[in-house]
Structures are given as C-alpha cells and as structure tokens.
Design an enzyme around this catalytic site. Structure first.
Site, PDB file in Angstrom:
ATOM      1  CG  LEU A   1     -19.621   2.282  -7.459  1.00 48.86           C
ATOM      2  CD1 LEU A   1     -19.578   1.075  -8.369  1.00 48.86           C
ATOM      3  CD2 LEU A   1     -19.965   3.533  -8.249  1.00 48.86           C
TER       4      LEU A   1
ATOM      5  N   GLY B   1     -22.150   3.803  -1.361  1.00 50.04           N
ATOM      6  CA  GLY B   1     -22.218   4.872  -0.373  1.00 50.04           C
ATOM      7  C   GLY B   1     -22.591   6.211  -0.963  1.00 50.04           C
TER       8      GLY B   1
ATOM      9  CE1 TYR C   1      -3.356  -2.639  -0.022  1.00 46.52           C
ATOM     10  CE2 TYR C   1      -3.988  -2.013   2.202  1.00 46.52           C
ATOM     11  CZ  TYR C   1      -4.191  -2.774   1.069  1.00 46.52           C
ATOM     12  OH  TYR C   1      -5.233  -3.667   1.029  1.00 46.52           O
TER      13      TYR C   1
END
Length: 269
Positions: free
Chosen positions: A217, A219, A53
């Site tokens: 999407l 939310g 990440y």
C-alpha cells in the site's frame, strides 16, 4: 549497502532484509533464485523466512527453495545471514507446532534439512506460546546453541511484556536471550511504538519490521494493481482483504500522501 549490528550482538546485517514469504506460492523458484542472487549483488546479506512459508502444511516450500539455492554453491550460504521461524503447525499431531522443547528440537532439525545447511543464524519464535514457560523455551534453545545448530534467538509478534519475561528468564540462566524482535510495523501500523520498541531498546534487541510497506500500500500497489504480477489473483485478493480491514488506515494514507488513489471498485470485495 548500509550495515548495522543485529541488536547488541557483533553480527553485521544489511539494513534491508529480504523477506521470502511469497517464494513458492506467488514467486516461482527460478524468480526466487534470481531475486536472491540480485540481493547479494546489491549487498543484502540478511534473508528472512519461516518453516510455514509456502502455506502447505508440513511441506516447508519456501525453506526448500532457499535450500536448493544454497546448494548451488558460489558462496551463497556463506554470504547469507539466514533467519527462520517456528511456531505454526507443520502437521496434524498435538506436538507439531508451538514452542515446546519437543517441537523446538524437531522443527530446528527439519528446517536445517530443508535449507541444506548445518546451522541457522537467527532462530525466531514466530509467536509467543502462552502454554510453554520461558524456562522450557530457553533450555531447548540453549541446547541447540550448544549443538551448533543455531547462533542467535529472536522473537516475532511479541508484546513488550513478552520480551521482558523472555529476557528475565534468559538472564536467570545466564543466557544471551533474545537479540531481535520482528514486528508488524510501518507508517500505518504504529502500535509497536507504544511498548514493543521501548522494550526492545531497553533490552538491546534489534527491530525487524515486517510488512514495512503495508503489503504494498505504501509502495503504490493500488496504482498498478492491474499490471504485471501484482494483478495475479492471489495478490489482488491479498490487497483487497487488507483494504477492507484498513479503511481508517487508507484515510490516513490520504493525509500522508495527498492524492492517494483508493482501490478500484471491482477489487474491493
């Protein structure tokens, strides 16, 4: 906050897990610190990250941010069940990724250093490595456990039969085996219901859904894509790519949420 056991273990984790994938590339370090502090205020004790990440090969940007947050003290590390992952390439040499015993050893030590901690609560295989036998995988993970560097082992993006193979190999070694599976699972992506979730239930694994809101999407991200941080170039591009790939899913959203607003035309490239 509601808490539950992580699979068949005695470890208690909040039902909400804080994902940190955007810490660094999208979310500033100061904002990341504020988000993690507020998560603790809300009773969230379960954080998930990965060595890749930050998306700059070998830098572990997100793990470093978490490490600097832990270093502030105040019980931050003690209150956190930290989960991280390995698999992706962290360098350009042949053994800088995947799940060989060599990379498991090196990746674990590197994650510990970046996060400024002496143990990882949940160490997850980010993907299955078809070129590494599970016997080798478990031998390396068991050594890390014996050294006190990790407490539990989990998987991510495994198929149901991968879970079965992993657990049977662990059983032959009298190892605890996998305690969790992290899968792409939400109201749009339902494939895990076919075999992954039944396998997890049968072997006593906890399920950690990633992208539970389908990248926003579910939310309402499309209704507010032109406002605030969601309007950043990275966020818009990410949403546009997901929209392009999931046209059938968007049609399904119209059924789930009547009146669902599709993406503005200028973002649908």
């Amino acid at each position: 906050m509601d808490y539950t056991q992580l699979g068949r273990t005695g470890l208690k984790v909040s039902r909400l897990c804080l994902g940190t994938m955007n810490f660094g590339p999208v979310t500033s370090e100061d904002d990341s610190f504020a988000i993690m502090d507020h998560a603790h205020e809300l009773g969230i004790n379960f954080f998930d990250t990965a060595n890749v990440y930050g998306w700059k090969k070998g830098e572990g940007i997100t793990e470093n941010i978490i490490g600097r947050w832990f270093a502030q003290g105040g019980g931050r590390r003690e209150k956190t069940v930290i989960a991280t992952k390995l698999y992706g390439d962290m360098g350009d040499w042949p053994n800088d990724g995947r799940l060989s015993a060599l990379n498991i050893r090196r990746a674990a030590d590197a994650s510990l250093k970046r996060m400024q901690t002496d143990y990882i609560d949940l160490y997850q295989a980010h993907h299955v490595d078809r070129s590494t036998p599970f016997e080798e995988f478990w031998e390396a993970m068991d050594i890390l456990k014996q050294q006190g560097k990790i407490l539990y082992v989990g998987s991510s993006n495994f198929a149901g039969w991968h879970i079965a193979k992993a657990q049977e190999a662990a059983a032959r070694r009298n190892s605890l085996g996998l305690v969790s599976e992290q899968s792409h699972y939400n109201l749009i992506v339902r494939a895990p219901e076919l075999e992954v979730i039944p396998a997890a239930e049968d072997y006593g694994l906890g399920l950690i859904p990633w992208s539970p809101l389908a990248g926003g999407l579910l939310g309402g991200i499309l209704r507010k894509i032109d406002k605030g941080r969601s309007a950043s170039e990275n966020m818009v591009r990410a949403r546009a790519l997901e929209i392009k790939l999931d046209e059938k899913a968007l049609a399904r959203l119209d059924e789930i949420f009547p009146g669902f607003k599709t993406a503005p035309e200028e973002y649908a490239w």
